[in-house]
Every structure is written in structure tokens, then in C-alpha cells.
Design a protein around this motif. Structure first.
Motif, PDB file in Angstrom:
ATOM      1  N   LYS A  36      -5.373 -11.358  -4.969  1.00  0.00           N
ATOM      2  CA  LYS A  36      -6.090 -12.420  -4.273  1.00  0.00           C
ATOM      3  C   LYS A  36      -5.123 -13.054  -3.272  1.00  0.00           C
ATOM      4  O   LYS A  36      -5.022 -12.615  -2.137  1.00  0.00           O
ATOM      5  N   LEU A  37      -4.385 -14.054  -3.719  1.00  0.00           N
ATOM      6  CA  LEU A  37      -3.460 -14.738  -2.815  1.00  0.00           C
ATOM      7  C   LEU A  37      -2.058 -14.141  -2.968  1.00  0.00           C
ATOM      8  O   LEU A  37      -1.070 -14.858  -3.054  1.00  0.00           O
ATOM      9  N   GLY A  38      -2.001 -12.819  -3.008  1.00  0.00           N
ATOM     10  CA  GLY A  38      -0.715 -12.132  -3.122  1.00  0.00           C
ATOM     11  C   GLY A  38      -0.671 -10.870  -2.283  1.00  0.00           C
ATOM     12  O   GLY A  38       0.334 -10.182  -2.259  1.00  0.00           O
ATOM     13  N   TRP A  39      -1.808 -10.535  -1.651  1.00  0.00           N
ATOM     14  CA  TRP A  39      -1.902  -9.467  -0.664  1.00  0.00           C
ATOM     15  C   TRP A  39      -1.524  -8.105  -1.226  1.00  0.00           C
ATOM     16  O   TRP A  39      -0.897  -7.288  -0.567  1.00  0.00           O
ATOM     17  N   GLN A  40      -1.969  -7.855  -2.475  1.00  0.00           N
ATOM     18  CA  GLN A  40      -1.745  -6.569  -3.123  1.00  0.00           C
ATOM     19  C   GLN A  40      -3.032  -5.745  -3.136  1.00  0.00           C
ATOM     20  O   GLN A  40      -4.127  -6.295  -3.233  1.00  0.00           O
ATOM     21  N   PRO A  41      -2.920  -4.425  -3.065  1.00  0.00           N
ATOM     22  CA  PRO A  41      -4.105  -3.611  -3.332  1.00  0.00           C
ATOM     23  C   PRO A  41      -4.577  -3.851  -4.767  1.00  0.00           C
ATOM     24  O   PRO A  41      -3.762  -4.086  -5.665  1.00  0.00           O
ATOM     25  N   VAL A  42      -5.880  -3.784  -4.963  1.00  0.00           N
ATOM     26  CA  VAL A  42      -6.426  -3.904  -6.322  1.00  0.00           C
ATOM     27  C   VAL A  42      -5.920  -2.712  -7.146  1.00  0.00           C
ATOM     28  O   VAL A  42      -5.896  -1.579  -6.655  1.00  0.00           O
ATOM     29  N   THR A  75       0.829  -1.205   0.000  1.00  0.00           N
ATOM     30  CA  THR A  75       0.000   0.000   0.000  1.00  0.00           C
ATOM     31  C   THR A  75       0.862   1.253   0.000  1.00  0.00           C
ATOM     32  O   THR A  75       0.553   2.244  -0.680  1.00  0.00           O
ATOM     33  N   ALA A  76       1.961   1.228   0.752  1.00  0.00           N
ATOM     34  CA  ALA A  76       2.882   2.365   0.749  1.00  0.00           C
ATOM     35  C   ALA A  76       3.481   2.565  -0.640  1.00  0.00           C
ATOM     36  O   ALA A  76       3.635   3.707  -1.113  1.00  0.00           O
ATOM     37  N   ALA A  77       3.830   1.467  -1.300  1.00  0.00           N
ATOM     38  CA  ALA A  77       4.364   1.576  -2.657  1.00  0.00           C
ATOM     39  C   ALA A  77       3.329   2.155  -3.606  1.00  0.00           C
ATOM     40  O   ALA A  77       3.658   2.918  -4.526  1.00  0.00           O
ATOM     41  N   ASP A  78       2.062   1.811  -3.384  1.00  0.00           N
ATOM     42  CA  ASP A  78       0.991   2.332  -4.242  1.00  0.00           C
ATOM     43  C   ASP A  78       0.852   3.845  -4.084  1.00  0.00           C
ATOM     44  O   ASP A  78       0.480   4.543  -5.032  1.00  0.00           O
ATOM     45  N   LEU A  79       1.124   4.349  -2.876  1.00  0.00           N
ATOM     46  CA  LEU A  79       1.122   5.799  -2.678  1.00  0.00           C
ATOM     47  C   LEU A  79       2.184   6.452  -3.564  1.00  0.00           C
ATOM     48  O   LEU A  79       1.931   7.473  -4.214  1.00  0.00           O
ATOM     49  N   LEU A 125       4.831  -1.476  -9.504  1.00  0.00           N
ATOM     50  CA  LEU A 125       5.680  -1.000  -8.409  1.00  0.00           C
ATOM     51  C   LEU A 125       5.352  -1.710  -7.104  1.00  0.00           C
ATOM     52  O   LEU A 125       6.249  -2.190  -6.407  1.00  0.00           O
ATOM     53  N   LYS A 126       4.066  -1.785  -6.745  1.00  0.00           N
ATOM     54  CA  LYS A 126       3.718  -2.434  -5.475  1.00  0.00           C
ATOM     55  C   LYS A 126       4.092  -3.908  -5.510  1.00  0.00           C
ATOM     56  O   LYS A 126       4.532  -4.483  -4.493  1.00  0.00           O
ATOM     57  N   ILE A 127       3.944  -4.546  -6.682  1.00  0.00           N
ATOM     58  CA  ILE A 127       4.325  -5.945  -6.815  1.00  0.00           C
ATOM     59  C   ILE A 127       5.831  -6.097  -6.628  1.00  0.00           C
ATOM     60  O   ILE A 127       6.304  -6.964  -5.885  1.00  0.00           O
ATOM     61  N   ALA A 128       6.592  -5.224  -7.294  1.00  0.00           N
ATOM     62  CA  ALA A 128       8.047  -5.294  -7.208  1.00  0.00           C
ATOM     63  C   ALA A 128       8.531  -5.071  -5.781  1.00  0.00           C
ATOM     64  O   ALA A 128       9.429  -5.776  -5.292  1.00  0.00           O
ATOM     65  N   VAL A 129       7.949  -4.100  -5.100  1.00  0.00           N
ATOM     66  CA  VAL A 129       8.348  -3.818  -3.716  1.00  0.00           C
ATOM     67  C   VAL A 129       8.034  -5.008  -2.816  1.00  0.00           C
ATOM     68  O   VAL A 129       8.832  -5.396  -1.956  1.00  0.00           O
ATOM     69  N   THR A 130       6.875  -5.613  -3.010  1.00  0.00           N
ATOM     70  CA  THR A 130       6.493  -6.771  -2.199  1.00  0.00           C
ATOM     71  C   THR A 130       7.442  -7.943  -2.431  1.00  0.00           C
ATOM     72  O   THR A 130       7.882  -8.601  -1.480  1.00  0.00           O
TER      73      THR A 130
END
Length: 499
Positions: free
Chosen positions: A308-314, A107-111, A364-369
């Protein structure tokens, strides 16, 4: 919440001064989120649709005032009402859908993605973001297709878009006569993809055991030509759509055996295998559970949803392929974005990376995670929710007033009270929703004992931090509602104290 100093709402989020403009606003947002969650005090607001609509109308009006009320007031009011009226997937009793609680780091990365605001349709709008996407999608492609010639992936809005792309690529490769073959439990977006692309209705193979039977798929492919009387010598091309994690039960089709069937038919007709692994694909992160999707690496295209099973914001969807050359049909020219001479001069062409033009840098959020947790960290979260589902199933089996349908498929558990009618099951779910106590799903699938479709309560457990006490509490809420008279008015029902 104390009043914040006045803030110029016309300040920009980017540039060297952007962080100074954002800082106080983010503090206001975080405070409003906390206050809204405290006011809600549960997995979702009570009062049902009418109650939520009234609260939003009371605090969200006017929509467009003649004079603005300022940044802090607007954020405090509208973020607060949204948080108070949210279905919160971070609450362990919010377990209806494949609707995960997002990780704070994602979520922080999404910001940051929103502040920088790259648009992924041309290199001059997203220089670093486009390189990051290229590297991360290749890595995810290699996770799914380790033996592929040049694995790659496209970032999508989710399973519906990914499935559409998978079918589109097959149509472009095999022509407009391509037929889809899928199971009865396939996601509705498979049928929608056929409709959107002007293809015949999919051939639906019955799945009495909840998963595709390779022998039945073999027979469907063998009989395919008889369905449309094609020109002799021109067998119909086909796409077999398998599912790794059905929406209703989490069941995984036998992917390796289906890949064998597809391979055996390629001597007669063009046929490809698309796997909708929107739910089950992230089992690949887990050493313990990745064998459940063995054979996925042999697919021609694979759908993944990390929201879904990756805990990312939509949204955080992907379509993977074993060879990026398969994506060539998506190539498109628009002179202002990817002029031929610009491409020849070395500017990357991004239009072929999506069927959308403007799109966010969701990578970005995927990469950070991925960087923050690594494969083992994500695998541990997968293991945790699968273990939670097993524990929940154990509790249901130990409770004589409840029936478990089957052992969990991934992290989905179906159950119902013994002796309850379908109408009573539906009423239990709606009462829990109306009172803001729990969010459970529903699934109408066959009863293993009779083969007759019946209505089940569905718990889709995606919170890796849920405790045993949360599971016990959820079952108690269900049983308490089942014990109440069906016609008991809402204001006479016993209310649990705030949690």
C-alpha cells in the motif's frame, strides 16, 4: 513488434544458464508492456467489463492448444493483452484503492525471487532467503517496536492474513472466550478473523467522528462481561483492535490513548492491543508524519502492508510483535520439513514463520527497497503523497461546484459535486470507469454537516510523481461527467483526446 528468434520454452530460469534464457524473454515482456500501455492510453481500458472480456477472449484463446505457439509469441500476446486491459496504478488518474504503483527496483527484485524460486517452508529450500527474512523482519519489527524485548515480524500476504494472525495469537494466549472490540470503521477482515477462528462477533464501538473514542472503548471493556454472563470471577479476555489508516477515509485512531485504556484494564482481565496499520504504518518512515501514529509502539501486534504505502508489488504484508516469543503458538511439526533431530542438529525451523507452507520469498523485494532507498528515501515518498493529497483537497475547496468532506486522512480524499445525489455520484464513477478515463473509489460515510451517511467519490493518492496538472485534470473529468445528462448514451458523450 518485430519477430524474435525462436526460443526453447522448456529452458529453466535458474542455474548458471538461467540469465541467458531469461534475457530475451524479459525483452519481449518489456516490449509487450510498453505496447499494451500505449494501446490502453489511460488508467484503465475503455468498454467496461464486457469490452475487456471480449478482448481477452479474442487474444487469449485457446487456453490449452494442442501445440504450443512458442515462448515469445505467448508472452507477446498474453502480456500485451494484460497490459492493455490493466488498471494501471502508475497512471495518476488511477486512484481508487490502496493499490500502489510498484517501484521498478522492487519489481526487478521480484523477478530474481521468481527465478531463484526459494520456498520459505524449510531451510534446505531457502538457505540464504531464510536468513535474509530473519534479519529484515527483525529490523522492521524494531522500527515499529523500538523498545520491544526482541522485536520481530512475519511476512504475510497482506492485511487480511496479518489481522487473522494477530487475532489468532490473542486467542492462543487468552483462550477461546476472547472477545474482539473494534470500531465501526475497522476493516472487514477483523470480523472475518473472528468468524474463521470460531470467536463471537466483535463488539463494535460506534465511531461518529470516524475514529475510536478511548472513553467509549473503556466503557465497552467495562461492560464486556455483561454481554455473556461469564462464570463469576472469570472476566472475559479481550483484544482491542485499533486502526491506523481506515480504508474509507485514512483516519488514524488515537493510538496512545487507546494503549492507556488497554493498560488500565489489565488489572481486571487479559487484554491486548492489535493495531491494523496496513495503510498508516509506513508513516513511520517519515520524520514529518510519524507522530500521527504515536503509540503504535505499545501495541502487542501490528499489521503493515508495504504493497500500500510502501510501493511494493503485491504481496508484501507483515505482522509485527514486540517480542518474538509471542509467535511460539504458530510452531508446527512436519517431519519432512522440520524433523526434531534436524532442528536439534542446527537446521533452522521455518514452519512457525507462517500459517502457510509453500510461500514465495517476498522479503527480497522489501529488503532491496529498504537498502536502495533507506528510511529517508521511503519517508520522502510518504511525504510526497501526503502533500499531493493536501494539494488535491485545496483544489476541491477552491472549486465552488465541489464539496470536500474533510481534510485528508493520510493520502485519501473524499469529495462530491455540490447538489449531487448518491445515484449521480455513483453514475459519475461508473462512467469514468466505462470510458477508461479515471479510476475513483467510493465510500459511504457520514456527511459532517448532517451526520447522515452519503456516497462520496474517493481518491486514494499513492503516486509520488503525480503533478498538479494531473490533479486538475482529474477534477475536470469529474465535473465534465457531472454536467452531462444522466441518460446520455456513451457514443454521444464527448471524448477527451488520448493522453
Amino acid at each position: 513488434m518485430p519477430a524474435s528468434p525462436p526460443h526453447d520454452p522448456t529452458l529453466l530460469a535458474g542455474g548458471a544458464a538461467g540469465s541467458r534464457a531469461l534475457g530475451p524473454l524479459v525483452e519481449t515482456v518489456l516490449a509487450a508492456l510498453a505496447e499494451g500501455a500505449a494501446a490502453r492510453c489511460g488508467p484503465l481500458p475503455g468498454g467496461g467489463p464486457d469490452g475487456v472480456a471480449r478482448r481477452v477472449a479474442d487474444r487469449g484463446t485457446p487456453v490449452l492448444p494442442e501445440q504450443g505457439q512458442g515462448a515469445h509469441d505467448a508472452l507477446r500476446e498474453l502480456v500485451g493483452v494484460l497490459a492493455e486491459g490493466a488498471a494501471d496504478p502508475a497512471d495518476p488518474h488511477c486512484a481508487a484503492h490502496l493499490h500502489c504503483p510498484p517501484l521498478a527496483v522492487a519489481t526487478a527484485a521480484d523477478l530474481a525471487a521468481s527465478a531463484l524460486n526459494p520456498s520459505m517452508d524449510s531451510w534446505d529450500q531457502a538457505p540464504a532467503a531464510s536468513v535474509l527474512e530473519e534479519r529484515v523482519t527483525a529490523g522492521i519489527g524494531a522500527l515499529v517496536h523500538p523498545d520491544g524485548a526482541a522485536p520481530d515480524a512475519l511476512v504475510t500476504t497482506g492485511g487480511t492474513e496479518s489481522n487473522l494472525l494477530g487475532v489468532l495469537l490473542a486467542r492462543e494466549a487468552h483462550g477461546p472466550r476472547v472477545r474482539l472490540v473494534c470500531g465501526a470503521a475497522a476493516h472487514h477482515s477483523v470480523h472475518r478473523a473472528a468468524w474463521l477462528l470460531g470467536l463471537p462477533e466483535p463488539v463494535v464501538v460506534p465511531t461518529p467522528q470516524g475514529v475510536l473514542d478511548p472513553a467509549a472503548v473503556d466503557e465497552a471493556l467495562t461492560r464486556l462481561d455483561a454481554l455473556e454472563c461469564p462464570t463469576p470471577g472469570r472476566p472475559s479476555p479481550a483484544v482491542v483492535v485499533a486502526t491506523a489508516g481506515t480504508t474509507d477515509t485514512g483516519a488514524v485512531d488515537p493510538l496512545a490513548a487507546l494503549a492507556d485504556v488497554v493498560a488500565a484494564h489489565r488489572h481486571r482481565r487479559p487484554v491486548t492491543l492489535h493495531v491494523d496499520a496496513a495503510y498508516g504504518g509506513p508513516l513511520l518512515f517519515s520524520d514529518r508524519h510519524r507522530p500521527r501514529v504515536a503509540g503504535i509502539e505499545r501495541a502487542d501486534s501490528v499489521t503493515l502492508d508495504l504493497h500500500k504505502l510502501g510501493w511494493q508489488p503485491v504481496a508484501a504484508g507483515l505482522l509485527t510483535v514486540p517480542d518474538r516469543s509471542a509467535l511460539a503458538p504458530l510452531g508446527h511439526r512436519a517431519d519432512y520439513l522440520n524433523a526434531d533431530d534436524d532442528t536439534e542438529a542446527g537446521l533452522p525451523d521455518l514452519l512457525g514463520r507462517s500459517i502457510r507452507t509453500t510461500r514465495r520469498p517476498d522479503i527480497l523485494k522489501i529488503a532491496v527497497t529498504l537498502r536502495a532507498l533507506g528510511r529517508h528515501g521511503l519517508g520522502a515518498l510518504v511525504d510526497a503523497v501526503c502533500a499531493t493529497a493536501e494539494e488535491f483537497a485545496d483544489l476541491i475547496e477552491a472549486e465552488p461546484r465541489l464539496r470536500l468532506r474533510t481534510r485528508p486522512g493520510i493520502s485519501t480524499v473524499l469529495f462530491r459535486p455540490h447538489g449531487a445525489t448518491d445515484a449521480q455520484v455513483a453514475t459519475i464513477r461508473r462512467r469514468l470507469l466505462h470510458e477508461g478515463q479515471a479510476v475513483l473509489g467510493r465510500a459511504r460515510v457520514p456527511d459532517p454537516a448532517t451526520g447522515r451517511p452519503v456516497l462520496w467519490l474517493k481518491a486514494t493518492l499513492l503516486n509520488p510523481h503525480a503533478h498538479s496538472s494531473d490533479l486538475h485534470g482529474l477534477l475536470k473529468l469529474v465535473l465534465d461527467q457531472h454536467d452531462l445528462p444522466a441518460d446520455l448514451p456513451a457514443d454521444l458523450r464527448p471524448q477527451d483526446p488520448p493522453r
